[in-house]
Write a protein that holds these residues in place. Sequence first.
Motif, short mmCIF file in Angstrom:
data_model
loop_
_atom_site.label_atom_id
_atom_site.label_comp_id
_atom_site.label_asym_id
_atom_site.label_seq_id
_atom_site.Cartn_x
_atom_site.Cartn_y
_atom_site.Cartn_z
N GLU A 156 -5.31 -0.72 12.47
CA GLU A 156 -4.66 0.55 11.75
C GLU A 156 -4.38 1.60 12.58
OE1 GLU A 156 -5.66 0.98 7.87
OE2 GLU A 156 -4.90 -0.73 7.05
N ASP A 157 -5.28 2.14 13.51
CA ASP A 157 -5.29 3.25 14.21
C ASP A 157 -4.18 3.22 15.27
OD1 ASP A 157 -7.19 4.68 12.70
OD2 ASP A 157 -8.88 4.28 14.21
N GLY A 159 -1.68 0.85 15.16
CA GLY A 159 -0.50 0.82 14.43
C GLY A 159 -0.01 1.85 14.40
N ARG A 160 -0.65 3.03 13.91
CA ARG A 160 -0.30 4.06 13.37
C ARG A 160 0.27 5.11 14.60
NH1 ARG A 160 -3.98 6.10 8.09
NH2 ARG A 160 -3.25 4.09 6.85
N ALA A 171 3.22 -5.94 10.60
CA ALA A 171 2.27 -6.90 10.97
C ALA A 171 3.01 -8.20 10.33
CB ALA A 171 0.98 -6.39 10.01
N GLN A 185 5.93 -8.01 7.29
CA GLN A 185 5.95 -6.98 6.50
C GLN A 185 7.67 -6.45 6.33
OE1 GLN A 185 3.27 -4.39 8.33
NE2 GLN A 185 1.63 -4.42 6.67
N TYR A 194 1.38 3.12 9.17
CA TYR A 194 1.06 1.64 9.22
C TYR A 194 -0.21 1.05 8.55
CZ TYR A 194 -0.45 -2.72 11.21
OH TYR A 194 -0.86 -4.01 11.49
N VAL A 195 -0.26 0.16 7.72
CA VAL A 195 -1.22 -0.57 7.33
C VAL A 195 -1.37 -1.99 7.60
CG1 VAL A 195 -1.74 1.37 5.36
CG2 VAL A 195 -0.21 -0.75 5.09
N LYS A 196 -2.48 -2.40 7.81
CA LYS A 196 -2.34 -3.94 8.36
C LYS A 196 -1.97 -5.01 7.26
CE LYS A 196 -7.42 -4.14 8.63
NZ LYS A 196 -7.80 -5.20 7.56
N GLU A 197 -2.25 -4.39 6.02
CA GLU A 197 -2.12 -5.45 4.74
C GLU A 197 -1.55 -4.69 3.84
OE1 GLU A 197 -5.64 -7.91 4.52
OE2 GLU A 197 -6.87 -5.99 3.84
N SER A 285 -12.85 -1.07 14.89
CA SER A 285 -12.27 -0.10 14.11
C SER A 285 -12.95 1.10 14.07
CB SER A 285 -12.02 -0.36 12.76
OG SER A 285 -13.29 -0.43 11.88
#
Length: 371
Positions: A156-157, A159-160, A171, A185, A194-197, A285
Amino acid sequence: MEARALTSDTFWEVDVPVMMGADHPAPEGIPPLIYFQTSGSTGVPKWIGLSREALQVSARTVNEHLGVTRESCWVLTLPLHHVGGFGVASRTWQAGCRMVSFEGKWDPFRFVQWIVGQGGTHLSLVPTQVHDLAAAGLRAPASLEAVVVGGGILMEDTGRAARELGWPVLASYGMTEAGTQIATQRLELLDQPYVKEPIDLLACWEARDGKTGRIEIRGDALFSGILKHGGDQWKYEARSGDWFATSDSGLVEGRKLRITGRTDALVKILGELVDPVAVEAALISQAAGLVAPGQAVVVAIEDTRAGNKLVLAHEKSVKRELLELALEAYHASCPGYCRIKDLVAVEGIPKSPLGKPLRKELSRIIAQGSI
């Protein structure tokens, strides 16, 4: 095989078997499918056969999900013999749109300079490539509408950071047996951090929680059978049943998926089932996006007392002090059986052509002490 051939009517209309990337002709008597080589959980090579109809169902569904039209332009960055790269070509043919191919060794600076002049709108990348773009602070070309990230989990870090630079990362979850994507997504999420799920199930698929803990899928884009080579003979095995049990565990929540790990990666440590891949994700992470995917990998090694132990192997280019800080933070909250017992530096992590760590090979190297 060249990309141009895969976007011609002739390729899609002819009824002959094709083995993507093979250095030999297709064996006689096998079904007229498109075959992609992969390795099973045992590491034995096999060829997954998909019909042209199944591949076009996948292509059409992905295009509709991502808003691809005749005016779009798919960007090819993955090898064609892999189903991910092949999927870009098949979507191009299905949409009747343009496709451009990035040639040569991956270089984030050269890639951005190149794509600016191409007008690409859609592309697929692996997490390592997204990390490289974000770490370099490279802004996305204005033409891009969607970047599908597959072949692993995009943290997530990272992706953001990528979205802040304009990269429209989404994702996805897929596999060769499904002709690429099973879930991706939605474009509407690009306006949010962004979130991975969760990941949205594509329209051509159904999914359910299997009795063995594996996610099971059903749909018209599913593979037809598997081709294996044993001794001097080829053997084709047709798929049995409508539902296919994947190697992934997770949760099916309506039309959304949450992937929790790979069932074939689980090991017993002090009597507890542990997923080294999930441990790796939790650990990395803690590194705040400073470690690229594939630079530090958690594997299980046999241990006389505990059954197995977890080892963190890292490339020598990664600062050990950074990993030690991440380990300290991770160990503060993880259960004892999930602790990392050793930290090992290696010259390079063995990887597939798509950059996926070859975990079984890495475990063997560490166990034998040949680092």
